[in-house]
Design a protein around this motif. Structure first.
Motif, PDB file in Angstrom:
ATOM      1  N   ALA A  65      -0.675  16.215 -50.290  1.00 11.66           N
ATOM      2  CA  ALA A  65       0.012  16.278 -48.841  1.00 11.66           C
ATOM      3  C   ALA A  65       0.079  17.436 -48.268  1.00 11.66           C
ATOM      4  O   ALA A  65      -0.040  17.519 -46.978  1.00 11.66           O
ATOM      5  N   GLU A 118       2.519  11.209 -56.423  1.00 16.21           N
ATOM      6  CA  GLU A 118       2.105  12.104 -55.257  1.00 16.21           C
ATOM      7  C   GLU A 118       0.844  12.821 -55.824  1.00 16.21           C
ATOM      8  O   GLU A 118       0.782  13.780 -56.564  1.00 16.21           O
ATOM      9  N   ASP A 178      -2.113  18.386 -44.572  1.00 17.61           N
ATOM     10  CA  ASP A 178      -1.405  18.779 -43.391  1.00 17.61           C
ATOM     11  C   ASP A 178      -1.935  19.697 -42.575  1.00 17.61           C
ATOM     12  O   ASP A 178      -2.073  20.872 -42.664  1.00 17.61           O
ATOM     13  N   ALA A 229       2.216  13.632 -44.717  1.00 20.25           N
ATOM     14  CA  ALA A 229       2.283  12.471 -45.770  1.00 20.25           C
ATOM     15  C   ALA A 229       1.140  11.730 -45.755  1.00 20.25           C
ATOM     16  O   ALA A 229       0.688  11.004 -44.887  1.00 20.25           O
ATOM     17  N   VAL A 283      -0.179  11.492 -41.739  1.00 16.84           N
ATOM     18  CA  VAL A 283      -0.788  12.818 -42.136  1.00 16.84           C
ATOM     19  C   VAL A 283      -1.025  13.505 -40.908  1.00 16.84           C
ATOM     20  O   VAL A 283      -0.823  15.079 -41.126  1.00 16.84           O
TER      21      VAL A 283
END
Length: 213
Positions: free
Chosen positions: A164, A67, A168, A9, A4
């Protein structure tokens, strides 16, 4: 280094919740770390005359999809929150047994999110706002089959943003504006037509730092 930190991710929901349960707690003392609207410039608190004394709580709902997603709200055009993107939450009432209980109550009142579908995991750091609130964010797992009933007086819309993207660091931009005679810096995380900034972005940044950084 965690993926990450470079690429955003976060892996599967299972991985995220495993990491969150290892790092967070629902013990009240776990929220003693302080963050806030002016924590990028700590000396401005005194210059701006900020006194954060009003207790509040928000729910940071992570939807358990393959996700994982963050469930956010768009506030109605209220005087105190004009069209801002926010977490469900509000003032802690005397009858609330804990900040988590207040966050769950507010989520039910604002967006109709059923308590049975929410699993509180732990508190993020106490967040102080320039408007005078002391916010305790409660991170929680939300079952993906939820249904919402929005309180039209408070919430105009509810939507999901990929965790995600929000985890980030490349999507965490620093912005600034004048406020009470000082230049205030804050985080912003624009996502398509959604402009996530201020308190909401600051709490998400704290989530990133507590879980991944």
């Amino acid at each position: 280094m965690d993926a990450v930190l470079s690429g955003g991710a976060v892996g599967s929901s299972h991985d995220f919740f495993l990491r969150a349960r290892a790092r967070l707690s629902l013990e009240i003392h776990s929220a003693e770390g302080r963050r806030g609207d002016l924590d990028l410039d700590p000396d401005l608190w005194e210059r701006a005359g900020v006194k954060a004394t009003r207790p509040a709580a928000v729910l940071v709902p992570i939807v358990d999809r393959p996700e994982p997603q963050v469930l956010l709200t768009l506030r109605t055009e209220l005087r105190n929150h004009p069209g801002q993107i926010a977490f469900p939450g509000g003032k802690i009432d005397p009858q609330d047994g804990s900040p988590a209980a207040a966050a769950l109550r507010e989520a039910g009142e604002e967006i109709g999110l059923s308590r049975a579908l929410i699993e509180p995991i732990g508190y993020l750091d106490l967040y102080l706002t320039f408007s005078g609130y002391r916010i305790v964010p409660t991170l929680a797992r939300v079952a993906p089959d939820y249904e919402l009933t929005l309180c039209a007086a408070e919430v105009a819309d509810a939507f999901e943003v990929p965790l995600a993207f929000l985890m980030d660091a490349q999507n965490h931009s620093l912005r600034s504006r004048e406020w009470k005679g000082v230049t205030r810096r804050y985080y912003a995380m624009p996502f398509g037509e959604r402009y996530i900034w201020g308190v909401t972005a600051g709490i998400l940044r704290n989530l990133y730092e507590r879980i991944y950084a």
